[in-house]
Scaffold this motif. Sequence first.
Motif, short mmCIF file in Angstrom:
data_model
loop_
_atom_site.label_atom_id
_atom_site.label_comp_id
_atom_site.label_asym_id
_atom_site.label_seq_id
_atom_site.Cartn_x
_atom_site.Cartn_y
_atom_site.Cartn_z
N SER A 1 0.83 -1.20 0.00
CA SER A 1 0.00 0.00 0.00
C SER A 1 0.86 1.25 0.00
CB SER A 1 -0.92 0.00 1.23
OG SER A 1 -1.68 1.19 1.28
N ASP A 2 0.33 2.30 -0.65
CA ASP A 2 0.99 3.60 -0.62
C ASP A 2 0.52 4.44 0.56
OD1 ASP A 2 2.40 3.05 -2.93
OD2 ASP A 2 0.81 3.80 -4.24
N ASN A 3 -0.49 3.94 1.27
CA ASN A 3 -0.98 4.66 2.45
C ASN A 3 0.08 4.69 3.54
OD1 ASN A 3 -3.99 3.03 1.70
ND2 ASN A 3 -3.72 5.23 1.51
N ARG A 4 0.25 5.84 4.16
CA ARG A 4 1.19 5.96 5.27
C ARG A 4 0.50 5.76 6.61
NH1 ARG A 4 4.27 4.84 2.08
NH2 ARG A 4 5.85 6.14 1.07
N ASN A 5 -0.78 6.06 6.66
CA ASN A 5 -1.53 5.87 7.89
C ASN A 5 -3.01 5.72 7.55
OD1 ASN A 5 -2.79 8.64 7.91
ND2 ASN A 5 -0.63 9.22 8.06
N VAL A 6 -3.77 5.30 8.54
CA VAL A 6 -5.21 5.13 8.40
C VAL A 6 -5.87 5.88 9.54
CG1 VAL A 6 -7.13 3.52 8.42
CG2 VAL A 6 -5.02 2.90 7.25
N LYS B 1 3.88 -12.41 -0.60
CA LYS B 1 4.78 -11.36 -0.14
C LYS B 1 4.02 -10.07 0.17
CE LYS B 1 9.01 -13.02 -2.34
NZ LYS B 1 10.16 -12.67 -3.20
N THR B 2 2.94 -10.21 0.88
CA THR B 2 2.22 -9.02 1.34
C THR B 2 3.12 -8.22 2.27
OG1 THR B 2 0.09 -10.13 1.16
CG2 THR B 2 0.20 -8.20 2.57
N SER B 3 3.21 -6.92 2.03
CA SER B 3 4.14 -6.10 2.81
C SER B 3 3.65 -5.94 4.24
CB SER B 3 4.30 -4.72 2.17
OG SER B 3 3.13 -3.94 2.36
N HIS B 4 4.62 -5.75 5.12
CA HIS B 4 4.28 -5.58 6.53
C HIS B 4 3.48 -4.30 6.75
CE1 HIS B 4 5.12 -4.37 10.76
NE2 HIS B 4 4.78 -5.62 10.95
N ALA B 5 3.72 -3.27 5.93
CA ALA B 5 2.98 -2.02 6.08
C ALA B 5 1.49 -2.23 5.88
CB ALA B 5 3.52 -0.98 5.09
N VAL B 6 1.13 -3.06 4.89
CA VAL B 6 -0.29 -3.35 4.65
C VAL B 6 -0.91 -4.03 5.86
CG1 VAL B 6 -1.87 -4.76 3.28
CG2 VAL B 6 -0.11 -3.43 2.14
#
Length: 504
Positions: free
Chosen positions: A301-306, A327-332
Amino acid sequence: MLKTRNGAIQIVGLKNLLKLLTRLESHGLQGTEGEVWNDLLVDATELYPSRVNSSDNEDQSRILRSLDETKTCMAALNEVREILGKKIRSLRKACIPFALENGMKRMPFEVISQIFQAVHLMTDGCGFAIWVSHVSRRFREIALSTSLLWTRIPEHYSDDQVETFLSRSGRLDLDVSMPRSLSDLPPFLQILRPHLNRVTRIRNFDINKDHAMHDLGLTHLPRVKDLHHRCSYHLISCALSSLSGDNGYVVSSPICLSDLTSFEFVADGHRQSLDIASFSEALYCMKSLKRLSLTLDGCHSDNRNVVVTREPRSVSIDTLQVTVMGKTSHAVVKLFYISLSFLVASTVYLTLDVRGVVDIPEMSYIPDAGLSEVMFPYGSVINIATLGIENEIRKAGLLTRLVQDCEIAHTIHFEGRQATFIPSSPGDDLFWTQFSALRHLRFTRCDKLTEWELRTLATNLIIRAQNGDGLQSLEVFDCRGISEECLLELSEEPEVGSKLIWKL
């Protein structure tokens, strides 16, 4: 039991038994002292040659002979009983089909219909309806008149078959699987058009189906309660915006999100960007939601926060299932945990499945402090499975982290090869008060579970527990680090006993 040369079975003492039965038939039972029970041996030289010319006194010889004769008859009787037992079991098996057939013929129509409906509800798809309608003429008659069996509309059926299912389903609610091919979608929707007010579940829904429905003027599905929404990588942001009602992408979905009670979202991202903010907004609109399932496969995701606009743990649901694959990123994962922090689920399933993935990211995606202000998962029953992870997950004790941050968890199930569950130095009695709500604990294929950890858990959560507190069950299944000797020793503790359930 002996075999003769021609292969026939000869039962030793059978002649003696037949002689006894003949006497009983003629004279009836006269007690054990009557003459009917004496003088049974037909050929003493054949069975007991050493006792024919015995030098013992006459009384002793008669008693021993009578004992031998009685034993011989009993042995023969046991042989016959065993053979008859096998015959009875064989005949019973042979009778089962006739008994079932006779029972089905006598069973009322309504009862068989109820059985068919119960099996239908326990299965998925339309396979049972097709199968049971081809068993016999009577079954077919009952199946065709049981409308519930025909309420699941398969995606791969021809137009004629779909119309047949619709006609047999009466006026009951429909469970519809959308065709995956876009070329098959318009004729399918046209057939379905008169029955849209009966559709309560839609499977394989995505943005393409949304567009196709709008093109055909199908803009309202008033009774949909259960939605399976699948997104491919290039449509994820668009689809989520559509669900959340953001008309900057497409017109709003014909499905009323506030009426949904079950939502399954599958994001097949292939490491493309996932708009988690739109997902959160769509989720907030589902005010009737009871069951939520999320699958993230290769997403980032390009989101930095929710921005969380709901109070933590303010909405109760029945089931929450989160599956992280590829390989889903940890940020997501981190942002999804935050976006779900307003939910309290009765049962939570958290699965990390990286089987077959090369170069697995270092982050394990297992909940930990710092991901959000509120621990995830949070529920009464928590199931955590880690599949394909080889590096050890320490996390200062995964079980400890869960009970510290989720005080309502009374049942926790772990499945995964690599994990540490409690710290090496647990501390004093105050440490174990954190486990006071825990009643059921299960370890399945937890190869890094040590005997020290298991003994420590059993000692502090069962043996030392006060009346009414502590674990009611401690289950260990196929954990390679636990020996049978350790499990047997724990089972012998009076306080543990049957509370320890295990299988190696």
